[in-house]
Design a protein around this motif. Sequence first.
Motif, PDB file in Angstrom:
ATOM      1  N   LEU A 215      -4.388   8.435   2.572  1.00 19.39           N
ATOM      2  CA  LEU A 215      -3.842   6.851   2.831  1.00 19.39           C
ATOM      3  C   LEU A 215      -4.590   5.890   2.449  1.00 19.39           C
ATOM      4  O   LEU A 215      -4.298   4.996   1.928  1.00 19.39           O
ATOM      5  CB  LEU A 215      -3.397   6.612   4.555  1.00 19.39           C
ATOM      6  N   PRO A 216      -6.048   5.882   2.470  1.00 15.75           N
ATOM      7  CA  PRO A 216      -6.689   4.541   1.908  1.00 15.75           C
ATOM      8  C   PRO A 216      -6.455   4.377   0.447  1.00 15.75           C
ATOM      9  O   PRO A 216      -6.699   3.373  -0.133  1.00 15.75           O
ATOM     10  CB  PRO A 216      -8.233   4.990   2.274  1.00 15.75           C
ATOM     11  N   LEU A 217      -6.056   5.544  -0.221  1.00 18.16           N
ATOM     12  CA  LEU A 217      -5.832   5.319  -1.792  1.00 18.16           C
ATOM     13  C   LEU A 217      -4.736   4.296  -2.142  1.00 18.16           C
ATOM     14  O   LEU A 217      -4.610   3.827  -3.169  1.00 18.16           O
ATOM     15  CB  LEU A 217      -5.762   6.786  -2.553  1.00 18.16           C
ATOM     16  N   ALA A 218      -3.872   4.233  -0.926  1.00 19.37           N
ATOM     17  CA  ALA A 218      -2.722   3.136  -1.266  1.00 19.37           C
ATOM     18  C   ALA A 218      -3.173   1.728  -0.960  1.00 19.37           C
ATOM     19  O   ALA A 218      -2.216   0.716  -1.325  1.00 19.37           O
ATOM     20  CB  ALA A 218      -1.764   3.368  -0.182  1.00 19.37           C
ATOM     21  N   ALA A 219      -4.459   1.385  -0.811  1.00 20.27           N
ATOM     22  CA  ALA A 219      -5.142  -0.147  -0.810  1.00 20.27           C
ATOM     23  C   ALA A 219      -4.806  -0.712  -2.125  1.00 20.27           C
ATOM     24  O   ALA A 219      -4.900  -1.739  -2.198  1.00 20.27           O
ATOM     25  CB  ALA A 219      -6.515  -0.054  -0.528  1.00 20.27           C
ATOM     26  N   LEU A 220      -4.903   0.191  -3.158  1.00 17.76           N
ATOM     27  CA  LEU A 220      -4.501  -0.527  -4.606  1.00 17.76           C
ATOM     28  C   LEU A 220      -3.242  -0.666  -4.943  1.00 17.76           C
ATOM     29  O   LEU A 220      -2.955  -0.889  -6.125  1.00 17.76           O
ATOM     30  CB  LEU A 220      -5.324   0.296  -5.637  1.00 17.76           C
ATOM     31  N   ASP A 221      -2.286  -0.368  -4.260  1.00 19.66           N
ATOM     32  CA  ASP A 221      -0.896  -0.330  -4.336  1.00 19.66           C
ATOM     33  C   ASP A 221      -0.240  -1.667  -4.866  1.00 19.66           C
ATOM     34  O   ASP A 221      -0.537  -2.584  -4.028  1.00 19.66           O
ATOM     35  CB  ASP A 221       0.123   0.294  -3.295  1.00 19.66           C
ATOM     36  N   PRO A 222       0.180  -1.957  -5.997  1.00 14.13           N
ATOM     37  CA  PRO A 222       0.792  -3.548  -6.301  1.00 14.13           C
ATOM     38  C   PRO A 222       1.747  -3.924  -5.185  1.00 14.13           C
ATOM     39  O   PRO A 222       2.171  -5.098  -5.136  1.00 14.13           O
ATOM     40  CB  PRO A 222       1.151  -3.470  -7.597  1.00 14.13           C
ATOM     41  N   ALA A 223       2.705  -2.974  -4.733  1.00 11.31           N
ATOM     42  CA  ALA A 223       3.630  -3.184  -3.769  1.00 11.31           C
ATOM     43  C   ALA A 223       3.095  -3.498  -2.303  1.00 11.31           C
ATOM     44  O   ALA A 223       2.419  -2.434  -1.693  1.00 11.31           O
ATOM     45  CB  ALA A 223       4.819  -2.260  -3.897  1.00 11.31           C
ATOM     46  N   GLU A 224       3.368  -4.488  -1.726  1.00 10.28           N
ATOM     47  CA  GLU A 224       2.609  -4.823  -0.367  1.00 10.28           C
ATOM     48  C   GLU A 224       3.485  -4.008   0.724  1.00 10.28           C
ATOM     49  O   GLU A 224       2.619  -3.601   1.723  1.00 10.28           O
ATOM     50  CB  GLU A 224       2.641  -6.337  -0.204  1.00 10.28           C
ATOM     51  N   SER A 225       4.623  -3.694   0.524  1.00  5.12           N
ATOM     52  CA  SER A 225       5.143  -3.041   1.521  1.00  5.12           C
ATOM     53  C   SER A 225       4.704  -1.544   1.798  1.00  5.12           C
ATOM     54  O   SER A 225       4.731  -1.121   2.776  1.00  5.12           O
ATOM     55  CB  SER A 225       6.568  -2.845   1.150  1.00  5.12           C
ATOM     56  N   ASN A 226       4.326  -1.020   0.473  1.00  6.95           N
ATOM     57  CA  ASN A 226       3.622   0.404   0.442  1.00  6.95           C
ATOM     58  C   ASN A 226       2.294   0.129   1.053  1.00  6.95           C
ATOM     59  O   ASN A 226       1.847   1.201   1.883  1.00  6.95           O
ATOM     60  CB  ASN A 226       3.337   0.804  -0.798  1.00  6.95           C
ATOM     61  N   ARG A 227       1.458  -0.746   0.756  1.00  3.37           N
ATOM     62  CA  ARG A 227      -0.201  -0.815   1.440  1.00  3.37           C
ATOM     63  C   ARG A 227       0.337  -1.074   3.069  1.00  3.37           C
ATOM     64  O   ARG A 227      -0.475  -0.493   3.832  1.00  3.37           O
ATOM     65  CB  ARG A 227      -0.559  -2.241   1.044  1.00  3.37           C
ATOM     66  N   ILE A 228       1.271  -1.840   3.677  1.00  2.00           N
ATOM     67  CA  ILE A 228       1.448  -1.958   5.006  1.00  2.00           C
ATOM     68  C   ILE A 228       1.902  -0.670   5.512  1.00  2.00           C
ATOM     69  O   ILE A 228       1.310  -0.236   6.841  1.00  2.00           O
ATOM     70  CB  ILE A 228       2.606  -3.276   5.135  1.00  2.00           C
ATOM     71  N   ALA A 229       2.604   0.007   4.871  1.00  2.00           N
ATOM     72  CA  ALA A 229       3.321   1.395   5.452  1.00  2.00           C
ATOM     73  C   ALA A 229       1.811   2.388   5.779  1.00  2.00           C
ATOM     74  O   ALA A 229       1.804   2.854   6.637  1.00  2.00           O
ATOM     75  CB  ALA A 229       4.386   2.081   4.662  1.00  2.00           C
TER      76      ALA A 229
END
Length: 767
Positions: free
Chosen positions: A508-522
Amino acid sequence: MKYLGHLLSAGSTDPELKHCLLTHVWADGLLSTSMAPTDGAKFWVMLYQNLDEGEKAGLLRILSVRSKLQVAINNLLRARRPDRQCLARSDEDVKVDLKGVHRSIASCCLDRSGAMECLTSLMQVKDLHVFSLLDSYFGAAPVHKERSEIRKELVSRVGSKSALGSFLHMLTSIGSPMPPEQGDAIVTGECGDAEATREFLAKASKEAPSLFVGSLIQIAKAVKEGSESTAAHMVVLLSHLSTKMVHCLGSASRELLHSLVPALQRMCSKLPPKAAKAALMALSAVAESSERTEVLRAVYTNLVEALEAPEAEGSTSLPSVLQALGALGRVAPDIFKERVHDIAEFVLQDYMLCDSYASPLSTPESDSQGQYSSCIVLKGQALKALGAGCVPDRGSKTASAAVLDAAKRTIKFCEGLLHPNEDMTHLGVQHEGDAGHLRLAAASTLLRLARRFNSNILPSTYVALSLMIQDPLMDVRQAFCMKIRRHLQVLQAQKLSGQRCAKFAACLPLAALDPAESNRIAANRTLREFVSRRRSTTETLEGCAIVAASGGSSTIHEHPEFTIPYLIYLLAHHPDFPGGDAVDEMGCEVYDPFQEMLAFGLLPLLVDRTTKRTSGTYPAICKLLRTIKRASDATEPDKSENIRILCDIGLSLASKIVEMALHGKELREQRYPASVSLPRALYKTVDVHREGNKHEDGSHLPKDLELIDVDFRLSNAELETHPGKENVGKATNKRRRCREDSEEEREQPTPQEREPRRKRGRKRGAA
């Protein structure tokens, strides 16, 4: 309806608000009892249709509590008075059953410890009418009296002012917000919009099957006599009812379900894929135990013969056959293993490489918007069905040699599909969307196989699977994050080792770089939920350390902090990890993305979500990081240098996060007395004395490295309340700008504005 949607979304993440909604807002149903059933059914369908995804999930969670409570109360009554066939059970068995039932009921309450005490008192009640009233209120049979009257009589019999009376009033207040008459109207299709009704029925029956138990006769009639489209829709509903509520039904209802066995046998290969899978699951549930094996074996023989038929690849019923076979492997693993080699051979060698397809029985749901090619959707379904067949829902954890061989071949095949640059034209891929869909199907299959064959997933496969959360396609990233969340829920529900849960939570921490904020929040919400749940099921780290220091073994691998060894390994093997040339050319800023991912994983472990204070795990985390630094990479020794760099960065970030959480207080690091062991598949021990001072703190910290600012992350809990909202990004940016402004630039209140505040303050002080 707008405000109701906000309440549902907030209630899905706030336990107190959810409890308030159940016991007060929906105590006697959301709608008036005098409303016509057709009007009520139309309201429910319209409500579900007008909610966004987060609000729909909140509505389904609220509905599921009633169903869960109904099943638990029925189990309580059955465990209290066993059937005559079960009289041979010992008292110890009954006590074990009751203890599990008590925990299930208490999980629906806000005060679980108080609920357990009240349940113990309830079992000592001598008045048999109390249990009869409970059966009337929560039973599957229709209730002829008003539920409010039953509640009043039930509470008065135990004492309205007693603790048990208050507890029973609270339990019965968590009533069904949907009367049975409205459920019947939805099932019979009296709502107008057929498509919206089917969508609501499919979701609601899965989460809250007890809402539609009263419609069993209509459902059975539609399965037997309805058209093919109606039967396909109703058999999905029947599978949810039969698999989850069959033990709550009376003898007449069970006989009605048993009469559907011949029809369900024919449907396993005649209906669309999803309905065929549901038909086999329902068949397994409704068949009598004495004939269940014989019935399923006959279906299995017919399904395998369909695979061996000439030109099977072009058959219109082949997708349905594969889905039914996957479902059969889940419910009857002893039968599935007999021909599992042939099934795997067909799927991996023939079906996945075949480019000739006949028109399927129905258009696949995933292709309804034309995003993917039809053959790619069917291949993805076949791959997932093969993986599901190798992992039974219940049964022995040890697989036969044939199933193990099929699982290994499937894992190897799926690993080759995970890389975004992989050429898949030989599989029929026509564009990037097709490739993304196959990657997601392969990842889903691997997650399913990991439940039973975790030790057979190599570290390289684990790294490739984790990188799916950084897939080039946003839809794939979003879907994979949801699958990780579901996978963690299944692992924890099955009470598997915390180490296995930590292994997949580290993705899950690899999602810290996701450009979509909704994905980072999820991803952030899922990680925090995992941390909270693991800590509620394990002892404190301080107790773990004391036991280990006194001669016992450390159990830190059962705690959420054990995500750190896996996270460090994933980042060290990340394809974008900077080498020496990149650092010389671009400076230490190349490490900023890895700092972001490390901070994303460390913050939920170090800072409590509600109090924003340190959680007391800092010594254990430092111990883990230093132990990892003293080890070497077990798979690629060249990556050991990356591991040591990340450990030093992690130590610095952990120290900074804790200092910020202490609000200026002095950080006093306490020694963690216990020794910790690392995953042997990833790390191996080295001779520390031979390597000199390479393992001291800061020895591999890059020069001129500036730690990222993690202050804004301390308010992330606010973002988790309403995931997916459009205004989340605006609010976040606004808070971020406010923090960056200096005190001199902020607007100060005028003296006229301050004066009323001082007057009010003096007035409160005088009072």
